[in-house]
Design a protein around this motif. Structure first.
Motif, PDB file in Angstrom:
ATOM      1  N   VAL A  18      52.213  46.434  45.254  1.00  0.00           N
ATOM      2  CA  VAL A  18      51.615  46.641  43.935  1.00  0.00           C
ATOM      3  C   VAL A  18      50.902  45.365  43.502  1.00  0.00           C
ATOM      4  O   VAL A  18      51.473  44.274  43.560  1.00  0.00           O
ATOM      5  CB  VAL A  18      52.679  47.026  42.891  1.00  0.00           C
ATOM      6  N   VAL A  19      49.657  45.508  43.072  1.00  0.00           N
ATOM      7  CA  VAL A  19      48.894  44.390  42.526  1.00  0.00           C
ATOM      8  C   VAL A  19      48.445  44.775  41.119  1.00  0.00           C
ATOM      9  O   VAL A  19      47.782  45.797  40.934  1.00  0.00           O
ATOM     10  CB  VAL A  19      47.667  44.063  43.400  1.00  0.00           C
ATOM     11  N   SER A  20      48.836  43.975  40.134  1.00  0.00           N
ATOM     12  CA  SER A  20      48.479  44.245  38.742  1.00  0.00           C
ATOM     13  C   SER A  20      47.575  43.143  38.209  1.00  0.00           C
ATOM     14  O   SER A  20      47.872  41.952  38.372  1.00  0.00           O
ATOM     15  CB  SER A  20      49.744  44.343  37.874  1.00  0.00           C
ATOM     16  N   TYR A  21      46.495  43.545  37.566  1.00  0.00           N
ATOM     17  CA  TYR A  21      45.534  42.606  36.988  1.00  0.00           C
ATOM     18  C   TYR A  21      45.624  42.636  35.466  1.00  0.00           C
ATOM     19  O   TYR A  21      46.029  43.646  34.875  1.00  0.00           O
ATOM     20  CB  TYR A  21      44.116  42.978  37.414  1.00  0.00           C
ATOM     21  N   ASP A  22      45.225  41.550  34.835  1.00  0.00           N
ATOM     22  CA  ASP A  22      45.151  41.502  33.378  1.00  0.00           C
ATOM     23  C   ASP A  22      43.883  42.241  32.951  1.00  0.00           C
ATOM     24  O   ASP A  22      42.873  41.642  32.576  1.00  0.00           O
ATOM     25  CB  ASP A  22      45.131  40.055  32.895  1.00  0.00           C
ATOM     26  N   ALA A  23      43.958  43.560  33.046  1.00  0.00           N
ATOM     27  CA  ALA A  23      42.776  44.394  32.838  1.00  0.00           C
ATOM     28  C   ALA A  23      43.200  45.753  32.310  1.00  0.00           C
ATOM     29  O   ALA A  23      44.388  46.115  32.342  1.00  0.00           O
ATOM     30  CB  ALA A  23      42.005  44.551  34.146  1.00  0.00           C
ATOM     31  N   ASP A  24      42.218  46.509  31.856  1.00  0.00           N
ATOM     32  CA  ASP A  24      42.463  47.815  31.251  1.00  0.00           C
ATOM     33  C   ASP A  24      42.386  48.917  32.306  1.00  0.00           C
ATOM     34  O   ASP A  24      41.989  48.680  33.448  1.00  0.00           O
ATOM     35  CB  ASP A  24      41.422  48.064  30.159  1.00  0.00           C
ATOM     36  N   HIS A  25      42.735  50.117  31.906  1.00  0.00           N
ATOM     37  CA  HIS A  25      42.550  51.281  32.753  1.00  0.00           C
ATOM     38  C   HIS A  25      41.060  51.422  33.091  1.00  0.00           C
ATOM     39  O   HIS A  25      40.203  51.156  32.257  1.00  0.00           O
ATOM     40  CB  HIS A  25      43.037  52.545  32.032  1.00  0.00           C
ATOM     41  N   ALA A  26      40.784  51.812  34.319  1.00  0.00           N
ATOM     42  CA  ALA A  26      39.405  52.014  34.790  1.00  0.00           C
ATOM     43  C   ALA A  26      38.621  50.713  34.885  1.00  0.00           C
ATOM     44  O   ALA A  26      37.386  50.722  34.841  1.00  0.00           O
ATOM     45  CB  ALA A  26      38.665  53.032  33.925  1.00  0.00           C
ATOM     46  N   PHE A  27      39.312  49.592  35.076  1.00  0.00           N
ATOM     47  CA  PHE A  27      38.615  48.301  35.121  1.00  0.00           C
ATOM     48  C   PHE A  27      37.663  48.174  36.300  1.00  0.00           C
ATOM     49  O   PHE A  27      36.803  47.305  36.311  1.00  0.00           O
ATOM     50  CB  PHE A  27      39.621  47.142  35.155  1.00  0.00           C
ATOM     51  N   PHE A  28      37.772  49.052  37.288  1.00  0.00           N
ATOM     52  CA  PHE A  28      36.891  48.972  38.455  1.00  0.00           C
ATOM     53  C   PHE A  28      35.547  49.664  38.216  1.00  0.00           C
ATOM     54  O   PHE A  28      34.608  49.467  38.982  1.00  0.00           O
ATOM     55  CB  PHE A  28      37.594  49.615  39.668  1.00  0.00           C
ATOM     56  N   ASN A  29      35.461  50.447  37.173  1.00  0.00           N
ATOM     57  CA  ASN A  29      34.256  51.248  36.931  1.00  0.00           C
ATOM     58  C   ASN A  29      33.177  50.431  36.243  1.00  0.00           C
ATOM     59  O   ASN A  29      33.223  50.192  35.030  1.00  0.00           O
ATOM     60  CB  ASN A  29      34.611  52.477  36.093  1.00  0.00           C
ATOM     61  N   ARG A  45      31.163  51.421  32.978  1.00  0.00           N
ATOM     62  CA  ARG A  45      31.832  51.475  31.672  1.00  0.00           C
ATOM     63  C   ARG A  45      32.118  50.044  31.208  1.00  0.00           C
ATOM     64  O   ARG A  45      33.210  49.512  31.436  1.00  0.00           O
ATOM     65  CB  ARG A  45      33.118  52.294  31.769  1.00  0.00           C
ATOM     66  N   PRO A  46      31.138  49.398  30.570  1.00  0.00           N
ATOM     67  CA  PRO A  46      31.285  47.986  30.196  1.00  0.00           C
ATOM     68  C   PRO A  46      32.456  47.713  29.263  1.00  0.00           C
ATOM     69  O   PRO A  46      32.961  46.587  29.217  1.00  0.00           O
ATOM     70  CB  PRO A  46      29.940  47.657  29.527  1.00  0.00           C
ATOM     71  N   GLN A  47      32.919  48.739  28.546  1.00  0.00           N
ATOM     72  CA  GLN A  47      34.018  48.532  27.612  1.00  0.00           C
ATOM     73  C   GLN A  47      35.348  48.267  28.323  1.00  0.00           C
ATOM     74  O   GLN A  47      36.281  47.714  27.721  1.00  0.00           O
ATOM     75  CB  GLN A  47      34.159  49.721  26.661  1.00  0.00           C
ATOM     76  N   VAL A  48      35.445  48.624  29.599  1.00  0.00           N
ATOM     77  CA  VAL A  48      36.693  48.395  30.335  1.00  0.00           C
ATOM     78  C   VAL A  48      36.489  47.628  31.648  1.00  0.00           C
ATOM     79  O   VAL A  48      37.447  47.112  32.226  1.00  0.00           O
ATOM     80  CB  VAL A  48      37.413  49.729  30.650  1.00  0.00           C
ATOM     81  N   TYR A  49      35.263  47.550  32.108  1.00  0.00           N
ATOM     82  CA  TYR A  49      34.999  46.921  33.407  1.00  0.00           C
ATOM     83  C   TYR A  49      35.388  45.444  33.394  1.00  0.00           C
ATOM     84  O   TYR A  49      35.091  44.711  32.453  1.00  0.00           O
ATOM     85  CB  TYR A  49      33.516  47.051  33.748  1.00  0.00           C
ATOM     86  N   ASN A  50      36.064  45.019  34.470  1.00  0.00           N
ATOM     87  CA  ASN A  50      36.451  43.624  34.632  1.00  0.00           C
ATOM     88  C   ASN A  50      35.952  43.171  35.996  1.00  0.00           C
ATOM     89  O   ASN A  50      36.528  43.529  37.034  1.00  0.00           O
ATOM     90  CB  ASN A  50      37.969  43.483  34.523  1.00  0.00           C
ATOM     91  N   ALA A  51      34.859  42.423  36.020  1.00  0.00           N
ATOM     92  CA  ALA A  51      34.195  42.072  37.272  1.00  0.00           C
ATOM     93  C   ALA A  51      35.095  41.253  38.193  1.00  0.00           C
ATOM     94  O   ALA A  51      35.123  41.477  39.412  1.00  0.00           O
ATOM     95  CB  ALA A  51      32.913  41.298  36.974  1.00  0.00           C
ATOM     96  N   GLU A  52      35.835  40.321  37.630  1.00  0.00           N
ATOM     97  CA  GLU A  52      36.693  39.460  38.460  1.00  0.00           C
ATOM     98  C   GLU A  52      37.817  40.268  39.107  1.00  0.00           C
ATOM     99  O   GLU A  52      38.069  40.150  40.309  1.00  0.00           O
ATOM    100  CB  GLU A  52      37.272  38.326  37.611  1.00  0.00           C
ATOM    101  N   ALA A  53      38.481  41.091  38.316  1.00  0.00           N
ATOM    102  CA  ALA A  53      39.554  41.921  38.859  1.00  0.00           C
ATOM    103  C   ALA A  53      39.020  42.920  39.870  1.00  0.00           C
ATOM    104  O   ALA A  53      39.633  43.160  40.920  1.00  0.00           O
ATOM    105  CB  ALA A  53      40.277  42.643  37.720  1.00  0.00           C
ATOM    106  N   ALA A  54      37.867  43.520  39.563  1.00  0.00           N
ATOM    107  CA  ALA A  54      37.274  44.505  40.472  1.00  0.00           C
ATOM    108  C   ALA A  54      36.929  43.877  41.812  1.00  0.00           C
ATOM    109  O   ALA A  54      37.171  44.469  42.870  1.00  0.00           O
ATOM    110  CB  ALA A  54      36.039  45.128  39.834  1.00  0.00           C
TER     111      ALA A  54
END
Length: 223
Positions: free
Chosen positions: A183-194, A197-206
């Motif tokens: 399991v790998v957990s990032y300091d990010a929101d649901h759908a952070f890979f998308n 969707r700029p409201q949730v996207y996290n480029a570093e985590a993705a």
């Protein structure tokens, strides 16, 4: 890169799958399971990314042609989709990859709803060689206990749906049954890979998650 559509036949009705594959010979495949929006441009883009990494990528259409942008409609479609229907469609996609492209070494990934189905498929379809579900829901303990497929589970610590408590439950059951789960957990929101969707996207985590998934698939697909 080549893209094409495959027809799939299931007991609940016909559907299709979007396929992206490199121009060169392919020895391994990735089954990509959609978010709750359907097979939209983002999913097709992801399929292309896997093809650019040398995989045949197949995205079976669990909604049979429906694509939505409204969250309420997406939620209704997801809730109306029977688990057995989704798993059967995934199984048909895997069979199609073997029959059409002669590829037997196959991994699975998915995002949101697709992560739920990717993890469950890994528990039920032993022919899969690896799984990388993104922030999908956790199956019942008696289902999860059957997991034999090496699985990389990607989560977001700020996810209100697949929240830290659910992720902790996955870890606990994995330890209880000695399951092959990382399991790998990032300091990010649901759908952070998308990235649509700029409201949730996290480029570093993705970017880090993408690196980990490619390493995971390379290891277990012997590519």
């Amino acid at each position: 890169m080549n893209v094409e559509t495959l027809n799939l036949s299931t007991t609940r009705g016909a559907t299709t799958a979007y396929v992206a594959r490199p121009n060169a010979d392919v020895t391994a495949g990735v089954v990509l399971i959609q978010e709750w929006w359907g097979i939209n441009d983002h999913i097709r883009d992801l399929a292309g990314r896997y093809a650019n990494e040398g995989y045949l990528c197949i995205a079976p259409d669990l909604y049979r042609g429906r694509v939505v942008k409204d969250a309420d409609e997406a939620a209704a479609l997801m809730q109306a989709l029977e688990t057995a229907d989704g798993i059967e469609t995934i199984r048909k996609a895997i069979d199609s990859v073997g029959q059409t492209y002669k590829i037997k070494r196959i991994a699975i990934t998915g995002y949101c709803m697709g992560g739920t189905y990717a993890l469950r498929a890994a528990c039920e379809l032993a022919e899969l060689k690896a799984a990388a579900p993104f922030y999908g829901d956790i199956p019942e303990e008696n289902v999860l206990a059957r997991l034999k497929v090496p699985t990389l589970f990607i989560a977001g610590k700020r996810d209100a749906w697949i929240n830290p408590e659910k992720v902790a439950g996955l870890k606990k059951i994995s330890q209880k049954y000695d399951l092959p789960v990382e399991v790998v957990s990032y300091d990010a929101d649901h759908a952070f890979f998308n990235d649509t969707r700029p409201q949730v996207y996290n480029a570093e985590a993705a970017a880090d998650a993408w690196r980990r998934v490619l390493e995971h698939f390379k290891k277990h697909l012997n590519k």
